[in-house]
Design an enzyme around this catalytic site. Structure first.
Site, PDB file in Angstrom:
ATOM      1  N   SER A   1      67.697 -35.575 -37.584  1.00  0.00           N
ATOM      2  CA  SER A   1      67.912 -37.011 -38.449  1.00  0.00           C
ATOM      3  C   SER A   1      69.232 -37.649 -38.051  1.00  0.00           C
ATOM      4  CB  SER A   1      68.058 -36.543 -39.899  1.00  0.00           C
ATOM      5  OG  SER A   1      67.042 -36.115 -40.684  1.00  0.00           O
TER       6      SER A   1
ATOM      7  N   GLU B   1      70.833 -39.018 -46.153  1.00  0.00           N
ATOM      8  CA  GLU B   1      69.726 -39.520 -45.204  1.00  0.00           C
ATOM      9  C   GLU B   1      70.189 -40.673 -44.709  1.00  0.00           C
ATOM     10  OE1 GLU B   1      68.158 -38.838 -42.278  1.00  0.00           O
ATOM     11  OE2 GLU B   1      66.685 -37.776 -43.124  1.00  0.00           O
TER      12      GLU B   1
ATOM     13  N   ASP C   1      71.800 -41.974 -41.518  1.00  0.00           N
ATOM     14  CA  ASP C   1      71.067 -43.061 -40.459  1.00  0.00           C
ATOM     15  C   ASP C   1      72.009 -44.466 -40.203  1.00  0.00           C
ATOM     16  OD1 ASP C   1      69.187 -41.165 -40.414  1.00  0.00           O
ATOM     17  OD2 ASP C   1      67.850 -42.153 -41.609  1.00  0.00           O
TER      18      ASP C   1
END
Length: 657
Positions: free
Chosen positions: A574, A321, A325
């Site tokens: 995401s 994650e 990002d």
């Protein structure tokens, strides 16, 4: 004058309490939960002598004017567009009334709670006191139980609680009561694709050799640049974008130029929750291929509530994650920088409220929405072994102009009042000129993990049937919800995208809690008028009076990320949220450069100018044993208004004052 009136009221309260007999008012149920969430089970009745903190969130004034106030500073036709409020103005506007403080204290005193035990927050928004289970049960007409989670966590809760009927307009929420909250810290849905394209397989082989040399200090091996150049050319070819998304693919898709400015007051905010963490070695592997000038660079890191960027446990699930990002946010806006808000210690973790506390001191000490239950919001100091022993951070960090978060819950995970309280905070951030973006979810009309809602019991099921399960904060009307699209296999960046159909399905639908904001009403009305929806109230809230989401979309399929020393493919909204956020951040750069304010809450401008988005007309968001909704002309609950056309967005936002 105001202070004098408050003192007079409180003095009168003391006299009234001491002289008046106790009157027992009629009670009404304030909140109720039919059964605990999945994986939680009721264990035992709480011992009557057990002591725990009770926290009463007082109703705030003027929340009914929230949309009016926010429209004044964010609607493109408003004369006050861009005239954002100061934190003090926001705090003053929504502070509870003196009457609210008075009547709630009178109730507590009449119920036998000594007011010397009651502590008030700085802005009179919270009352807190320690109580035994017996006292709490008597006060709230309820029974407290201890609940166990399959993982071993414990939680204090009740199935419902009641308050005097005349207090319903004065009390928002009481904790701990009906809310259960999962700890933030696991990814929304990121996937490692075992069948990665040949260019990535070759790249991973090269990086394995390179990492071996790095351990012994031979990072200057003469063969590295040569191999790197060949691989970079292969990966950056736009013809590969249907199977591998890179920064160049996104720039081509959305006609987005490379970053060129770096205003010191305009870094982009990305929020991560411990134990999620980035690894600098992964950042450098990715930068070497896609943004060589950033090798060795890290985000500006703010550690909130004892947070650490942990390196002890490394896996795709713990690093994927943050890698996704940060690699794309940093790569797309460079030379501008990214500010990482890392939230929560390694033991207790953190929640959205812990983050909000850190960037807005009024939220925890003045306007707060926190729960005192550690299963809802992490409590600091953390007395658990290895926990953070310092105080909870309260207003210690400045908010960036754009904040992207790739985590979320189901609306049904939390209580209505808890969510309404938090949603109001996003509204206040919008008033202050902050753009808040959340990913919409990866399971279509189903909730996290593909769960749907049993229409009879309200419990989550395995997702093969049941009611649609909208996300939170996706349904909050004061954030921008971002769905996911993809390039069709065999197509190019020059052909239209469709709603994501590979590995993930764009989260979307209609809230069961939040009313439809006026900025969205025409778009949603058009959707229902022009499309035959094959489901009724047995599947979703089809009242046509509630908030629909997402608002917009961006590509979320086949992102090339470097995780744990090798390249993988990642999928998810995401990816979509930070990608969209980079464009908003770059628009702010241009506005700031000519002396204008950041764009702040962008939804009214988006819906008033839908042609600055590229409409997505194909693909659905299946779930709950159905095909879900379909993408169609105009706004839809799959991809929202569509994907960004950066030059068109820039033109519109730069034309505003």
């Amino acid at each position: 004058m105001h202070v004098k009136v408050v003192i007079q009221i409180l003095a009168a309260l003391a006299v009234a309490i001491s002289a008046s007999p106790v009157i027992t008012p009629s009670h009404v149920v304030h909140e109720r939960r039919s059964m605990p969430p999945q994986n939680w089970s009721k264990h035992s009745r709480l011992h009557p002598a057990s002591v725990f903190p009770i926290r009463i969130g007082l109703a705030q004034q003027n929340l009914h004017r929230a949309e009016e106030f926010l429209s004044q500073v964010s609607h493109p036709l408003s004369a006050d567009y861009g005239k954002h409020w100061s934190p003090q103005k926001v705090a003053d506007m929504f502070a509870p009334s003196a009457e609210t403080v008075f009547v709630v204290k009178a109730w507590l005193s009449g119920a036998g709670i000594d007011l010397k035990r009651v502590r008030m927050s700085a802005g009179r928004n919270w009352m807190e006191f320690n109580a035994t289970a017996m006292e709490a049960e008597r006060l709230l007409k309820t029974e407290y139980h201890l609940y166990n989670h399959d993982t071993g966590h414990k939680h204090i809760a009740c199935e419902e609680y009641s308050i005097p009927s005349h207090l319903t307009e004065h009390i928002d929420i009481i904790t701990p009561t009906v809310d259960f909250d999962k700890k933030i810290g696991s990814t929304r849905r990121l996937h490692k694709d075992d069948q990665i394209p040949p260019p990535l397989q070759h790249l991973n082989k090269r990086n394995k050799r390179e990492l071996g040399k790095a351990i012994v200090g031979s990072a200057t091996d003469a063969s590295n640049p040569k191999q790197g150049a060949a691989v970079v050319n292969a990966l950056m070819t736009l013809e590969n974008c249907d199977s591998m998304i890179t920064p160049a693919c996104l720039q081509a898709l959305y006609d987005m130029p490379p970053g060129s400015k770096a205003a010191t007051n305009n870094t982009m905010g990305v929020v991560e929750y411990t134990p999620q963490a980035f690894l600098q070695k992964d950042m450098d592997i990715w930068f070497k291929q896609f943004s060589p000038d950033q090798v060795g660079r890290a985000p500006n890191t703010n550690l909130i509530d004892g947070a650490i960027v942990q390196t002890m446990n490394q896996s795709f699930s713990l690093n994927g994650e943050s890698a996704l990002d940060l690699q794309y946010a940093m790569g797309l806006i460079y030379p501008q920088q990214v500010t990482l808000y890392q939230v929560g210690d390694i033991v207790a973790g953190g929640s959205f409220n812990n983050f909000l506390d850190a960037i807005d001191g009024s939220y925890c000490t003045f306007m707060g929405g926190d729960s005192k239950d550690p299963n809802i919001d992490a409590q600091y100091p953390d007395t658990q072994p290895g926990g953070f022993t310092g105080p909870k951070n309260c207003g210690g960090f400045t908010s960036t102009n754009v904040i992207s978060t790739s985590y979320g819950f189901n609306e049904a995970d939390l209580g209505r009042k808890y969510e309404e309280r938090q949603c109001a905070e996003y509204m206040k951030l919008g008033l202050q000129g902050v753009t808040v973006l959340y990913s919409s979810g990866d399971f279509g009309v189903a909730g996290n993990g593909g769960q749907c809602i049993n229409p009879v019991t309200g419990a989550f099921n395995n997702g093969s049937s049941g009611m649609f399960n909208p996300s939170f904060p996706g349904g909050c009307p004061w954030i921008t919800s971002v769905g996911a699209t993809q390039i069709v296999n065999g197509s190019t960046v020059r052909t239209p995208e469709i709603a994501s159909q590979k590995v993930i399905f764009s989260g979307g639908g209609f809230s069961n809690i939040f009313a439809m904001p006026s900025y969205q009403s025409n778009a949603v009305k058009s959707y229902f008028s022009n499309n035959k929806i094959p489901y009724g109230a047995e599947r979703f809230n089809n009242s046509q009076t509630v908030r629909g989401f997402p608002d917009v979309s961006a590509n979320g399929v086949n992102y090339v990320v470097a995780v744990n020393g090798q390249f993988s493919l990642a999928f998810g909204t995401s990816a979509s949220a930070p990608t969209f956020g980079t464009m908003v951040n770059m628009i702010n750069e241009e506005r700031i450069a000519v002396g204008k304010k950041p764009v702040g809450f962008i939804n009214p401008v988006l819906y008033a100018n839908p042609t600055m988005m590229t409409d997505i007309r194909f693909g659905g968001n299946q779930g709950c044993g159905t095909p879900g909704f379909n993408s169609t002309d105009g706004w839809d609950p799959v991809t929202g208004l569509g994907t960004p056309n950066y030059p068109a967005m820039m033109k519109v936002f730069m034309s505003l004052p």
